[in-house]
Motif scaffolding. Sequence first.
Motif, PDB file in Angstrom:
ATOM      1  N   ILE A  10       0.852  -1.191   0.000  1.00 21.87           N
ATOM      2  CA  ILE A  10       0.000   0.000   0.000  1.00 21.87           C
ATOM      3  C   ILE A  10       0.885   1.237   0.000  1.00 21.87           C
ATOM      4  O   ILE A  10       2.059   1.185   0.374  1.00 21.87           O
ATOM      5  CB  ILE A  10      -0.963   0.015   1.208  1.00 21.87           C
ATOM      6  CG1 ILE A  10      -0.183   0.166   2.518  1.00 21.87           C
ATOM      7  CG2 ILE A  10      -1.833  -1.226   1.226  1.00 21.87           C
ATOM      8  CD1 ILE A  10      -1.074   0.336   3.736  1.00 21.87           C
ATOM      9  N   SER A  11       0.332   2.361  -0.409  1.00 22.03           N
ATOM     10  CA  SER A  11       1.108   3.594  -0.508  1.00 22.03           C
ATOM     11  C   SER A  11       1.447   4.131   0.875  1.00 22.03           C
ATOM     12  O   SER A  11       0.763   3.844   1.866  1.00 22.03           O
ATOM     13  CB  SER A  11       0.324   4.648  -1.293  1.00 22.03           C
ATOM     14  OG  SER A  11      -0.824   5.061  -0.564  1.00 22.03           O
ATOM     15  N   ASN A  12       2.508   4.940   0.926  1.00 20.20           N
ATOM     16  CA  ASN A  12       2.912   5.539   2.193  1.00 20.20           C
ATOM     17  C   ASN A  12       1.859   6.502   2.731  1.00 20.20           C
ATOM     18  O   ASN A  12       1.708   6.660   3.943  1.00 20.20           O
ATOM     19  CB  ASN A  12       4.249   6.269   2.030  1.00 20.20           C
ATOM     20  CG  ASN A  12       5.423   5.320   1.941  1.00 20.20           C
ATOM     21  OD1 ASN A  12       5.374   4.210   2.468  1.00 20.20           O
ATOM     22  ND2 ASN A  12       6.476   5.738   1.260  1.00 20.20           N
ATOM     23  N   VAL A  13       1.133   7.160   1.828  1.00 16.69           N
ATOM     24  CA  VAL A  13       0.085   8.094   2.273  1.00 16.69           C
ATOM     25  C   VAL A  13      -0.999   7.333   3.023  1.00 16.69           C
ATOM     26  O   VAL A  13      -1.445   7.750   4.104  1.00 16.69           O
ATOM     27  CB  VAL A  13      -0.501   8.850   1.068  1.00 16.69           C
ATOM     28  CG1 VAL A  13      -1.700   9.697   1.500  1.00 16.69           C
ATOM     29  CG2 VAL A  13       0.560   9.729   0.425  1.00 16.69           C
ATOM     30  N   ARG A  14      -1.413   6.210   2.463  1.00 14.04           N
ATOM     31  CA  ARG A  14      -2.461   5.427   3.126  1.00 14.04           C
ATOM     32  C   ARG A  14      -1.949   4.834   4.435  1.00 14.04           C
ATOM     33  O   ARG A  14      -2.665   4.817   5.437  1.00 14.04           O
ATOM     34  CB  ARG A  14      -2.927   4.310   2.191  1.00 14.04           C
ATOM     35  CG  ARG A  14      -4.076   3.490   2.751  1.00 14.04           C
ATOM     36  CD  ARG A  14      -4.531   2.437   1.764  1.00 14.04           C
ATOM     37  NE  ARG A  14      -5.517   1.544   2.343  1.00 14.04           N
ATOM     38  CZ  ARG A  14      -5.952   0.434   1.763  1.00 14.04           C
ATOM     39  NH1 ARG A  14      -5.471   0.093   0.576  1.00 14.04           N
ATOM     40  NH2 ARG A  14      -6.847  -0.333   2.349  1.00 14.04           N
TER      41      ARG A  14
ATOM     42  N   ALA B 196       0.465   6.063   6.345  1.00 15.47           N
ATOM     43  CA  ALA B 196       0.593   7.149   7.319  1.00 15.47           C
ATOM     44  C   ALA B 196      -0.767   7.556   7.870  1.00 15.47           C
ATOM     45  O   ALA B 196      -0.893   7.910   9.052  1.00 15.47           O
ATOM     46  CB  ALA B 196       1.292   8.345   6.677  1.00 15.47           C
ATOM     47  N   ARG B 197      -1.792   7.513   7.030  1.00 11.73           N
ATOM     48  CA  ARG B 197      -3.137   7.850   7.503  1.00 11.73           C
ATOM     49  C   ARG B 197      -3.601   6.831   8.545  1.00 11.73           C
ATOM     50  O   ARG B 197      -4.183   7.196   9.571  1.00 11.73           O
ATOM     51  CB  ARG B 197      -4.094   7.873   6.317  1.00 11.73           C
ATOM     52  CG  ARG B 197      -5.542   8.138   6.705  1.00 11.73           C
ATOM     53  CD  ARG B 197      -6.461   8.094   5.490  1.00 11.73           C
ATOM     54  NE  ARG B 197      -7.863   8.209   5.876  1.00 11.73           N
ATOM     55  CZ  ARG B 197      -8.870   8.175   5.022  1.00 11.73           C
ATOM     56  NH1 ARG B 197      -8.633   8.016   3.728  1.00 11.73           N
ATOM     57  NH2 ARG B 197     -10.117   8.285   5.451  1.00 11.73           N
ATOM     58  N   ILE B 198      -3.338   5.542   8.288  1.00 11.26           N
ATOM     59  CA  ILE B 198      -3.710   4.505   9.262  1.00 11.26           C
ATOM     60  C   ILE B 198      -2.987   4.723  10.582  1.00 11.26           C
ATOM     61  O   ILE B 198      -3.597   4.695  11.663  1.00 11.26           O
ATOM     62  CB  ILE B 198      -3.393   3.110   8.686  1.00 11.26           C
ATOM     63  CG1 ILE B 198      -4.301   2.796   7.492  1.00 11.26           C
ATOM     64  CG2 ILE B 198      -3.557   2.041   9.762  1.00 11.26           C
ATOM     65  CD1 ILE B 198      -3.940   1.512   6.774  1.00 11.26           C
ATOM     66  N   MET B 199      -1.682   4.966  10.506  1.00 11.20           N
ATOM     67  CA  MET B 199      -0.885   5.124  11.724  1.00 11.20           C
ATOM     68  C   MET B 199      -1.262   6.392  12.476  1.00 11.20           C
ATOM     69  O   MET B 199      -1.261   6.413  13.718  1.00 11.20           O
ATOM     70  CB  MET B 199       0.604   5.106  11.383  1.00 11.20           C
ATOM     71  CG  MET B 199       1.082   3.814  10.735  1.00 11.20           C
ATOM     72  SD  MET B 199       2.864   3.743  10.464  1.00 11.20           S
ATOM     73  CE  MET B 199       3.446   3.491  12.127  1.00 11.20           C
ATOM     74  N   LEU B 200      -1.567   7.465  11.752  1.00 11.35           N
ATOM     75  CA  LEU B 200      -1.982   8.707  12.418  1.00 11.35           C
ATOM     76  C   LEU B 200      -3.312   8.512  13.131  1.00 11.35           C
ATOM     77  O   LEU B 200      -3.511   9.023  14.244  1.00 11.35           O
ATOM     78  CB  LEU B 200      -2.075   9.837  11.391  1.00 11.35           C
ATOM     79  CG  LEU B 200      -2.473  11.206  11.932  1.00 11.35           C
ATOM     80  CD1 LEU B 200      -1.471  11.678  12.983  1.00 11.35           C
ATOM     81  CD2 LEU B 200      -2.570  12.228  10.802  1.00 11.35           C
ATOM     82  N   THR B 201      -4.235   7.767  12.516  1.00 13.39           N
ATOM     83  CA  THR B 201      -5.505   7.462  13.168  1.00 13.39           C
ATOM     84  C   THR B 201      -5.284   6.639  14.426  1.00 13.39           C
ATOM     85  O   THR B 201      -5.902   6.886  15.471  1.00 13.39           O
ATOM     86  CB  THR B 201      -6.430   6.709  12.195  1.00 13.39           C
ATOM     87  OG1 THR B 201      -6.642   7.510  11.022  1.00 13.39           O
ATOM     88  CG2 THR B 201      -7.776   6.414  12.840  1.00 13.39           C
ATOM     89  N   GLN B 202      -4.389   5.653  14.349  1.00 14.77           N
ATOM     90  CA  GLN B 202      -4.078   4.840  15.529  1.00 14.77           C
ATOM     91  C   GLN B 202      -3.383   5.671  16.600  1.00 14.77           C
ATOM     92  O   GLN B 202      -3.603   5.473  17.796  1.00 14.77           O
ATOM     93  CB  GLN B 202      -3.186   3.666  15.115  1.00 14.77           C
ATOM     94  CG  GLN B 202      -3.876   2.669  14.197  1.00 14.77           C
ATOM     95  CD  GLN B 202      -2.916   1.644  13.639  1.00 14.77           C
ATOM     96  OE1 GLN B 202      -1.713   1.877  13.541  1.00 14.77           O
ATOM     97  NE2 GLN B 202      -3.439   0.483  13.263  1.00 14.77           N
ATOM     98  N   PHE B 203      -2.544   6.605  16.170  1.00 11.58           N
ATOM     99  CA  PHE B 203      -1.825   7.466  17.111  1.00 11.58           C
ATOM    100  C   PHE B 203      -2.790   8.390  17.853  1.00 11.58           C
ATOM    101  O   PHE B 203      -2.671   8.602  19.062  1.00 11.58           O
ATOM    102  CB  PHE B 203      -0.779   8.271  16.344  1.00 11.58           C
ATOM    103  CG  PHE B 203       0.081   9.160  17.191  1.00 11.58           C
ATOM    104  CD1 PHE B 203       0.961   8.626  18.110  1.00 11.58           C
ATOM    105  CD2 PHE B 203       0.023  10.538  17.061  1.00 11.58           C
ATOM    106  CE1 PHE B 203       1.770   9.440  18.891  1.00 11.58           C
ATOM    107  CE2 PHE B 203       0.814  11.366  17.825  1.00 11.58           C
ATOM    108  CZ  PHE B 203       1.691  10.804  18.751  1.00 11.58           C
ATOM    109  N   ALA B 204      -3.776   8.936  17.114  1.00  9.11           N
ATOM    110  CA  ALA B 204      -4.745   9.848  17.715  1.00  9.11           C
ATOM    111  C   ALA B 204      -5.903   9.119  18.383  1.00  9.11           C
ATOM    112  O   ALA B 204      -6.730   9.749  19.049  1.00  9.11           O
ATOM    113  CB  ALA B 204      -5.291  10.799  16.647  1.00  9.11           C
ATOM    114  N   LEU B 205      -5.994   7.795  18.182  1.00  9.50           N
ATOM    115  CA  LEU B 205      -7.062   6.971  18.753  1.00  9.50           C
ATOM    116  C   LEU B 205      -8.440   7.471  18.333  1.00  9.50           C
ATOM    117  O   LEU B 205      -9.390   7.483  19.121  1.00  9.50           O
ATOM    118  CB  LEU B 205      -6.956   6.926  20.292  1.00  9.50           C
ATOM    119  CG  LEU B 205      -5.699   6.260  20.853  1.00  9.50           C
ATOM    120  CD1 LEU B 205      -5.677   6.360  22.367  1.00  9.50           C
ATOM    121  CD2 LEU B 205      -5.610   4.806  20.411  1.00  9.50           C
ATOM    122  N   GLY B 206      -8.548   7.889  17.088  1.00  7.05           N
ATOM    123  CA  GLY B 206      -9.828   8.357  16.576  1.00  7.05           C
ATOM    124  C   GLY B 206      -9.679   8.856  15.155  1.00  7.05           C
ATOM    125  O   GLY B 206      -8.572   9.172  14.698  1.00  7.05           O
TER     126      GLY B 206
END
Length: 682
Positions: free
Chosen positions: A446-450, A452-462
């Motif tokens: 998968i692309s780095n943008v996708r 990073a979006r997954i990891m940022l969502t997990q980081f913010a817990l929402g």
Amino acid sequence: MWVLLRSVSPLRLLLSLRGKWTGWRGLPRSLVPGPPRRRYRKEALPAPEAPVLPVTATEIRQYLRAHGIPFQDGHSCLRAPSPFLGAAQLKEQAGATTSFSLFINKTTGRFLCMTSLAEGSWEDFQASVEGRGDGDREGILLGEGPGAEDSEEIRRIWDRAIPLWELPDAEEAKLARVMFGLTQVTDDTLKRFSVRYLRPARSLVFPWFSPGGLGLRGLKLLGAEGQGDGVRYVETTIPRPGAYHNLFGLPLMGRRDVEVVLTSRELDCLALNQSTGLPTLALPRGTACLPPALLPYLEQFRRIVLWLGDDLRSWEAAKLFARKLNPKRCSLVRPGDQHPRPLEALNRGLNLSRILRAALPAWHKSIVSFRQLREEVLGELSNVEQVAGVRWSRFPDLNRLLKGHRKGELTVFTGPTGSGKTTFISEYALDLCTQGVNTLWGSFEISNVRLARIMLTQFALGRLEEQLDKYDEWADRFEDLPLYFMTFHGQQSIRTVIDTMQHAVYVYDICHVVIDNLQFMMGHEQLSTDRIAAQDYIVGAFRKFATDSCCHVTLVIHPRKEDDDKELQTASIFGSAKASQEADNVLILQDRKLVTGPGKRYLQVSKNRFDGDVGVFPLEFNKSSLTFSIPPKSKARLKKIKDDNGLAAKKSSSGKKGAVPQNSETCSDEAPNQPDPSKLSR
């Protein structure tokens, strides 16, 4: 008792005395210049369409000889005359031995001119020598100073701070010394290193001066806040850590100094210099990273002693940094009860010079007997928890099985298609990254943008799409993580990938590499028989890299095609048995498909070379935060089932090592085909 906890994110910092004091980056509101800027970008690794070809020291020497450029061979750099000097600088250096002011890194080819502060890549240097640079290129090569807003902020804070000994309130000065452990550090030492104190934030201020001490380039602020009976120290840097390359104490170095001691904290640097009188420097990012940009400043020293801390992580960092600095000139202070941190040693009245004389050489030709190993064996026996590695904060059951995340290991991770392998492994890696484990991601599927979006969502817990006004806040915090991405996608040569990983380990001190996944990296052009042989070769290459680079590699591999009603086993990993044989750990994400609803997932540890403990634990997917967690109901149900099960109760009371709690599904009638917990304990 004094407790030091190094913060990963520099945005959560500085003691807040009252709510009215708190502003951006934790600074007093009167010192805040405005809204946060976002001009710092995470550096990307080579893209496949524009690869950066590796250069060797031999190639650099051949190029310099071919163009008639004289050079001197150093420890980690080559020294040569600089083509970036103006007429006045050339006249000033005419006939001087210091005319060899250009340092070229032997590993990366990057250069730095110590006189003009010009810097750039090996390609930039070649373009300059061959006259291929355009008019704007020289401006790019010049070393960047702080931006205008940073300069204004730096000067405002520096002018507001005052020397500790000039505090009008003697009780406040005494309290500050106690808070930072400076009761034995004299005013002369603080004055020599230009250390100041910011009263509104109750923070020490350490300056970063340009070479020669001509200008102020940055600041590091060390704040203190109460935590129970102890004190928690929190750091921030201006500019941000990625651009903060200050060797604290460098302006005090003389040209004739041939020995230096490196520490991981400015406070330790003060204590060592005062006690021993030796040249002492503090690394800008502690034990997290030694930026290659600092190596030219350490070329003049024939002997370097690394005294980075009093725990096993500091010892591992010292050995890693010694490889960059040339281990033949490095000695290491081994952590122990009689070898604490320099500041603690000073406060305890220990002889710091004697501790330095007992430093061990970082390099030896060979191990001839157990004598060379006995101290390291003792260190592992006396630091069992630290040897086990970094523990996960989001997966406590994984800690009970694997005990921790250790350098130099290879973990193979597999699971059915669509079970959430990438989502789980991203949270698995993010958990470690937030604890300071420098991480490199290679996402070939998968692309780095996708990603990073997954990891940022997990980081913010929402989900941030529902609260875009908070995006900048979370993005700033996420950007400060030691996280990097390879920009490869699809089929890639294993040699290219390994070269990129080695570059990242050298430049960014990467401790954890995630490859997702092996099949996408290999491509689909080869025949099935060739693919198995190629996969075995690639697995062997990753195994060798993990061992040689002392870096943990997590390798995602798709399983063989199995029936949906069958669970995956170690033998289900695609290819031959080499992947599971080479791996130190094998993790399987099980996804049992149910007719009445979604599948029930759990993680199975089927191999653990560290101590042999294996087992399973349940996972519950939270769609809003894209995270996995342990369902609390399963714990209560598991306890009830175990109480009613005589065999399980007997096994639990025996206290046998490796007996780990299992998922309730493994004991209930709902999942008769799942593993027997008694067979998964060892």
